[in-house]
Design a protein around this motif. Structure first.
Motif, mmCIF file in Angstrom:
data_model
loop_
_atom_site.group_PDB
_atom_site.id
_atom_site.type_symbol
_atom_site.label_atom_id
_atom_site.label_comp_id
_atom_site.label_asym_id
_atom_site.label_seq_id
_atom_site.Cartn_x
_atom_site.Cartn_y
_atom_site.Cartn_z
ATOM 1 N N GLU A 11 0.843 -1.188 0.000
ATOM 2 C CA GLU A 11 0.000 0.000 0.000
ATOM 3 C C GLU A 11 0.885 1.248 0.000
ATOM 4 O O GLU A 11 1.882 1.311 0.720
ATOM 5 C CB GLU A 11 -0.907 0.003 1.235
ATOM 6 N N LYS A 13 2.307 4.709 0.927
ATOM 7 C CA LYS A 13 2.377 5.426 2.200
ATOM 8 C C LYS A 13 2.217 6.921 1.949
ATOM 9 O O LYS A 13 2.620 7.444 0.904
ATOM 10 C CB LYS A 13 3.712 5.172 2.900
ATOM 11 N N THR A 40 3.076 5.859 18.911
ATOM 12 C CA THR A 40 2.811 4.418 18.959
ATOM 13 C C THR A 40 2.877 3.852 20.372
ATOM 14 O O THR A 40 2.438 2.732 20.599
ATOM 15 C CB THR A 40 3.790 3.643 18.061
ATOM 16 N N MET A 61 1.829 6.508 6.699
ATOM 17 C CA MET A 61 0.999 5.307 6.740
ATOM 18 C C MET A 61 0.161 5.251 5.471
ATOM 19 O O MET A 61 0.042 6.245 4.753
ATOM 20 C CB MET A 61 0.059 5.351 7.947
ATOM 21 N N GLY A 62 -0.452 4.103 5.232
ATOM 22 C CA GLY A 62 -1.389 3.970 4.125
ATOM 23 C C GLY A 62 -2.676 4.725 4.453
ATOM 24 O O GLY A 62 -2.990 4.978 5.612
ATOM 25 N N LYS A 63 -3.427 5.092 3.418
ATOM 26 C CA LYS A 63 -4.676 5.838 3.648
ATOM 27 C C LYS A 63 -5.647 5.060 4.523
ATOM 28 O O LYS A 63 -6.344 5.647 5.353
ATOM 29 C CB LYS A 63 -5.336 6.215 2.325
ATOM 30 N N SER A 64 -5.691 3.742 4.369
ATOM 31 C CA SER A 64 -6.608 2.954 5.197
ATOM 32 C C SER A 64 -6.212 3.037 6.672
ATOM 33 O O SER A 64 -7.074 3.098 7.544
ATOM 34 C CB SER A 64 -6.651 1.500 4.732
ATOM 35 N N GLU A 65 -4.910 3.068 6.946
ATOM 36 C CA GLU A 65 -4.447 3.204 8.333
ATOM 37 C C GLU A 65 -4.799 4.580 8.889
ATOM 38 O O GLU A 65 -5.238 4.706 10.036
ATOM 39 C CB GLU A 65 -2.938 2.974 8.411
ATOM 40 N N TRP A 66 -4.590 5.622 8.078
ATOM 41 C CA TRP A 66 -4.967 6.971 8.510
ATOM 42 C C TRP A 66 -6.468 7.045 8.776
ATOM 43 O O TRP A 66 -6.906 7.627 9.761
ATOM 44 C CB TRP A 66 -4.577 8.015 7.460
ATOM 45 N N ASN A 67 -7.261 6.447 7.867
ATOM 46 C CA ASN A 67 -8.716 6.487 8.033
ATOM 47 C C ASN A 67 -9.170 5.828 9.329
ATOM 48 O O ASN A 67 -10.115 6.290 9.968
ATOM 49 C CB ASN A 67 -9.416 5.837 6.842
ATOM 50 N N GLU A 68 -8.505 4.747 9.730
ATOM 51 C CA GLU A 68 -8.842 4.083 10.991
ATOM 52 C C GLU A 68 -8.636 5.004 12.189
ATOM 53 O O GLU A 68 -9.267 4.847 13.226
ATOM 54 C CB GLU A 68 -8.004 2.815 11.170
ATOM 55 N N LEU A 69 -7.762 5.984 12.035
ATOM 56 C CA LEU A 69 -7.467 6.938 13.110
ATOM 57 C C LEU A 69 -8.317 8.206 13.007
ATOM 58 O O LEU A 69 -8.151 9.138 13.783
ATOM 59 C CB LEU A 69 -5.987 7.318 13.070
#
Length: 82
Positions: A11, A13, A40, A61-69
């Motif tokens: 993915e 970053k 972290t 981070m990947g966009k999906s990781e950012w979105n989770e936050l």
């Protein structure tokens, strides 16, 4: 895959630049790019003005990781990490 060779796509970053960052001023009225960070060690989000990665801070981070936050296109401008 049949030959035993396959490629795993990673993915992309991104740095998450705070939306409307250009309205934030640093010392001496300098416009300072301000980024979202993740600590972290405790999961807290905070902002910073340097693109550095230390042992306990994540800023790419990947966009999906950012979105989770909760960081998404409504509160961040994403810049691809090269």
């Amino acid at each position: 895959y049949l030959t035993g060779e396959y490629e795993v796509e990673k993915e992309q970053k991104y740095f998450a630049l705070i939306k409307d960052h250009e309205l934030l001023k640093g010392e001496g009225d300098w416009v300072v790019p301000t980024y979202w960070y993740l600590d972290t060690t405790n999961g807290n989000m905070f902002i910073g003005d340097r693109i550095t990665v230390r042992d306990k801070f994540l800023i790419e981070m990947g966009k999906s990781e950012w979105n989770e936050l909760g960081i998404n296109d409504s509160n961040a401008d994403f810049i691809e990490v090269e």
